[in-house]
Write a protein that holds these residues in place. Sequence first.
Motif, short mmCIF file in Angstrom:
data_model
loop_
_atom_site.label_atom_id
_atom_site.label_comp_id
_atom_site.label_asym_id
_atom_site.label_seq_id
_atom_site.Cartn_x
_atom_site.Cartn_y
_atom_site.Cartn_z
N ALA A 94 0.53 16.39 -3.96
CA ALA A 94 1.75 15.58 -4.02
C ALA A 94 2.63 15.84 -2.80
O ALA A 94 3.23 14.91 -2.24
CB ALA A 94 2.53 15.90 -5.30
N LEU A 95 2.72 17.10 -2.35
CA LEU A 95 3.52 17.42 -1.18
C LEU A 95 2.89 16.89 0.11
O LEU A 95 3.58 16.38 1.00
CB LEU A 95 3.71 18.94 -1.07
N ILE A 96 1.57 16.98 0.21
CA ILE A 96 0.88 16.49 1.40
C ILE A 96 1.04 14.98 1.53
O ILE A 96 1.28 14.45 2.62
CB ILE A 96 -0.61 16.88 1.35
N LEU A 97 0.91 14.27 0.42
CA LEU A 97 1.03 12.81 0.45
C LEU A 97 2.44 12.34 0.77
O LEU A 97 2.64 11.17 1.08
CB LEU A 97 0.57 12.23 -0.90
N ASP A 98 3.41 13.26 0.69
CA ASP A 98 4.79 12.89 1.01
C ASP A 98 4.91 12.38 2.44
O ASP A 98 5.76 11.54 2.74
CB ASP A 98 5.71 14.10 0.80
N GLY A 99 4.04 12.86 3.32
CA GLY A 99 4.09 12.41 4.71
C GLY A 99 3.23 11.19 4.98
O GLY A 99 3.20 10.69 6.11
N VAL A 100 2.54 10.70 3.96
CA VAL A 100 1.61 9.59 4.15
C VAL A 100 2.26 8.24 3.89
O VAL A 100 2.08 7.29 4.67
CB VAL A 100 0.38 9.77 3.24
N ASP A 101 3.02 8.13 2.77
CA ASP A 101 3.53 6.81 2.38
C ASP A 101 4.46 6.21 3.44
O ASP A 101 4.41 5.00 3.71
CB ASP A 101 4.21 6.85 1.02
N LEU A 145 0.82 -1.21 0.00
CA LEU A 145 0.00 0.00 0.00
C LEU A 145 0.85 1.26 0.00
O LEU A 145 0.54 2.24 -0.69
CB LEU A 145 -0.93 -0.01 1.22
N ALA A 146 1.94 1.24 0.76
CA ALA A 146 2.79 2.43 0.82
C ALA A 146 3.37 2.77 -0.54
O ALA A 146 3.41 3.95 -0.94
CB ALA A 146 3.92 2.21 1.83
N ASN A 147 3.82 1.77 -1.28
CA ASN A 147 4.35 2.02 -2.62
C ASN A 147 3.26 2.48 -3.58
O ASN A 147 3.54 3.24 -4.52
CB ASN A 147 5.02 0.76 -3.17
N ARG A 148 2.03 2.06 -3.34
CA ARG A 148 0.92 2.54 -4.17
C ARG A 148 0.69 4.03 -3.91
O ARG A 148 0.39 4.78 -4.85
CB ARG A 148 -0.35 1.75 -3.87
N VAL A 149 0.82 4.45 -2.65
CA VAL A 149 0.68 5.88 -2.34
C VAL A 149 1.79 6.67 -3.04
O VAL A 149 1.54 7.72 -3.64
CB VAL A 149 0.74 6.11 -0.81
N THR A 150 3.01 6.14 -2.98
CA THR A 150 4.13 6.82 -3.64
C THR A 150 3.93 6.85 -5.15
O THR A 150 4.24 7.85 -5.81
CB THR A 150 5.46 6.13 -3.31
N LEU A 151 3.40 5.77 -5.70
CA LEU A 151 3.12 5.73 -7.14
C LEU A 151 2.04 6.76 -7.50
O LEU A 151 2.11 7.40 -8.56
CB LEU A 151 2.69 4.33 -7.56
#
Length: 240
Positions: free
Chosen positions: A108-115, A69-75
């Motif tokens: 994109a910047l906000i999701l940087d802290g999610v993955d 899932l984490a790599n999917r968020v990064t993708l």
Amino acid sequence: MALNHTYDARLLQQETTVGAGVQILLLALLGSAIGMGPAGWLTGLAFALATWAVLTRAVLRSRLRSFGLANRVTLGRATLVGGVTALVADSFESSPPITLFVGLTAVALILDGVDGKVARHTGTSSALGARFDMEVDAFLILVLSVYVSMSLGPWVLLIGAMRYVFVAAARAMPWLNGELPPSTARKTVAALQGVVLLVAGAGILPQAVTLGAVALALGSLVWSFGRDIGWLWRTNARTA
């Protein structure tokens, strides 16, 4: 065992292929929304192809049991970065809608802290995931620095280029490849670059304030790289 490995490999390839498909879909949506020109299309497609090829090779070589899932968020972040890249390339012909540019970049910047949090929470942290996350971050900063440099000057490109210069230097000086200790200051400085460049690109502040903020961001980045290089030098000297 061979059959299981083949099955896993196919699943991994499907993940990266779906990512490339979503990237092309985003480009199609952007193209229909703003009438994106050839430069934006070609750059966006090149980004999608390069991401698919490099990521597919990396995940197959890593022998991951699943994409995660984490790599999917990064993708997903990489897909947004591909959209921002296409908009910036298109801006050499016509200015992109600022709300669209800011929206894609901000998410994109906000999701940087999610993955990273997802990877730790699910116990799926990996060297590949960390490298993938870092490369997406670095490329977004590079693209943003290109966009901001069109209004503030080519010196802004130093922000986006610094990490790639460091990587190139490490090929000639292997001691730069040493592992660095965790640092809150390093993470803060890295996050600051994206936020400042986004605000500068949005054009919501007076020119003088924007210029000062970007210069401050560059100065903090130089300090951060200088501190890390100094630490690597001292460590390498002690262990040589």
